[in-house]
Design an enzyme around this catalytic site. Structure first.
Site, short mmCIF file in Angstrom:
data_model
loop_
_atom_site.label_atom_id
_atom_site.label_comp_id
_atom_site.label_asym_id
_atom_site.label_seq_id
_atom_site.Cartn_x
_atom_site.Cartn_y
_atom_site.Cartn_z
N CYS A 127 2.22 8.05 -1.68
CA CYS A 127 0.92 8.62 -2.08
C CYS A 127 1.15 9.76 -3.08
CB CYS A 127 0.23 9.15 -0.85
SG CYS A 127 1.31 10.20 0.07
N GLY A 241 8.51 -9.03 2.17
CA GLY A 241 8.58 -10.47 2.07
C GLY A 241 9.23 -11.20 3.22
C1 LIG Z 1 -3.15 -4.92 3.79
C2 LIG Z 1 -1.98 -4.01 3.71
C3 LIG Z 1 -2.12 -2.68 4.06
C4 LIG Z 1 -1.03 -1.82 4.00
N1 LIG Z 1 -1.17 -0.52 4.40
C5 LIG Z 1 -0.09 0.29 4.41
C6 LIG Z 1 -0.19 1.60 4.92
O1 LIG Z 1 -1.24 2.06 5.37
N2 LIG Z 1 0.93 2.37 4.88
C7 LIG Z 1 2.14 1.91 4.42
O2 LIG Z 1 3.13 2.66 4.43
N3 LIG Z 1 2.26 0.65 3.95
C8 LIG Z 1 1.18 -0.16 3.94
N4 LIG Z 1 1.32 -1.44 3.51
C9 LIG Z 1 2.64 -1.93 3.05
C10 LIG Z 1 3.36 -2.72 4.13
O3 LIG Z 1 3.62 -1.93 5.26
C11 LIG Z 1 4.68 -3.28 3.59
O4 LIG Z 1 5.46 -2.21 3.12
C12 LIG Z 1 4.45 -4.26 2.45
O5 LIG Z 1 3.35 -5.11 2.76
C13 LIG Z 1 5.68 -5.11 2.16
O6 LIG Z 1 5.98 -5.97 3.22
P1 LIG Z 1 5.53 -7.52 3.22
O7 LIG Z 1 6.03 -8.13 1.94
O8 LIG Z 1 6.17 -8.09 4.45
O9 LIG Z 1 4.05 -7.55 3.29
C14 LIG Z 1 0.23 -2.31 3.56
C15 LIG Z 1 0.36 -3.65 3.19
C16 LIG Z 1 -0.71 -4.50 3.25
C17 LIG Z 1 -0.49 -5.93 2.90
#
Ligand SMILES: Cc1cc2nc3c(=O)[nH]c(=O)nc-3n(C[C@H](O)[C@H](O)[C@H](O)COP(=O)(O)O)c2cc1C
Length: 312
Positions: A127, A241
């Site tokens: 952030c 991922g």
């Molecule tokens: C809908 C959504 C909301 C997310 N909200 C947050 C959040 O509030 N805080 C955070 O640190 N990461 C947030 N992320 C990031 C995820 O925790 C993660 O780092 C990211 O999705 C990569 O992992 P993935 O490829 O398995 O989705 C969010 C991701 C998604 C898809």
């Protein structure tokens, strides 16, 4: 019997699988047995109440999703009074993700939510640092170190630093978080990206740019986990991922001790349980008795140099 336990600093997790912050909610308790997870990580909260970003908030691609959710936050009172009591009913350690506008606020919020039942606090440093240039704290080594140090000074609960991948030298950020006293790293948050609808010529997200997640990002984040594992001694939790047990094993081999699952849980709510079962099968098939032995166990050259890899 396969021993799935992993150690993240002082915390012992029953297995290495946990949700990524923001991709998981209380409603999932109606669909899956939360007791089977390695840990429970909650959506990032901020000290103030927030609405989140304007729509459109999501654009889907074949192997990735572009998001601009923002942080719709109900604040620390809701967290402490409602969420912590709810999650305390389940056995996995509860990890609270927090974010703030200034270094000082990170410390204050960490202190505010360090209540019984919170096992670790994850710093979402993706952030903007409002007292500085508005870039993410996590884009700056000094700011990252300061945030972690402020939190460590404000709480006795272990602090995890969730790095942003939107930097040139991820290893430098990993070292900064370690210097600040981080107990573990989460590598990493979503990759800054954008998309345009060529028919309307409008950006596909209300905020134009957003975060890319899902299977397509895995090779990029895997490389970052590998680089961080070479750079620091604290445990690393890979995040980006992961959709199958093989993805999770890949992260472990690259040097992670555990992994977080995000987008894949939207595809199927039972993904994390399927991955845990798949890890057992992988270990049995490959004569691995303790899953922690897979961490950093990639077989390959030990003299890997970035400069040799830069030319495609
Ligand atoms: C809908 C959504 C909301 C997310 N909200 C947050 C959040 O509030 N805080 C955070 O640190 N990461 C947030 N992320 C990031 C995820 O925790 C993660 O780092 C990211 O999705 C990569 O992992 P993935 O490829 O398995 O989705 C969010 C991701 C998604 C898809």
């Amino acid at each position: 019997m396969v021993d799935l336990r992993v150690q993240i600093g002082s915390l012992t997790l029953a297995n290495p699988i946990m949700p990524g912050s923001g991709t998981f909610g209380e409603q999932l308790a109606n669909v899956i047995d939360l007791n089977r997870l390695g840990a429970i990580v909650t959506k990032t909260i901020t000290a103030d109440l927030r609405e989140g970003n304007p729509p459109p908030r999501v654009a889907e691609f074949k192997d990735a999703v572009l998001w601009s959710i923002g942080i719709p936050s109900k604040g620390p009172v809701h967290y402490v009074d409602t969420l912590v009591p709810f999650y305390r009913k389940f056995s996995p350690p509860l990890v609270a993700s927090i974010s703030a506008d200034t270094v000082e606020q990170f410390g204050q919020l960490a202190a505010r939510i360090s209540v019984p039942g919170v096992a670790a606090i994850e710093a979402n440093v993706s952030c903007p640092n409002l007292k500085k240039d508005g870039n993410a704290f996590g884009m700056d080594t000094e700011a990252t170190e300061q945030v972690v140090r402020a939190m460590k000074g404000a709480t006795k609960v272990p602090v995890w630093a969730k790095l942003t991948p939107n930097v040139g030298d991820i290893a430098a950020l990993a070292r900064a978080a370690e210097r600040g006293g981080a107990d573990a790293l989460v590598v990493a948050n979503a990759i800054l990206a954008m998309a345009i609808d060529v028919e309307t010529r409008r950006p596909r997200l209300g905020r134009v740019m957003g975060g890319l997640t899902g299977p397509a990002v895995k090779p990029v984040i895997l490389r970052m986990v590998y680089q961080c594992a070479q750079a620091v001694r604290i445990p690393i939790i890979g995040c980006g991922g992961v959709a199958t047990a093989a993805d999770a094993v890949e992260y472990l081999l690259a040097g992670a001790s555990a992994v977080q699952v995000g987008t894949a849980s939207f595809v199927s709510a039972t993904t994390m349980l399927r991955i845990i079962e798949g890890l057992v099968t992988y270990c049995e098939t490959h004569a691995v008795t303790k899953i922690r032995d897979l961490s950093g166990a990639m077989i390959g050259p030990t003299d890997v140099r970035l400069e040799d890899a830069l030319t495609v």
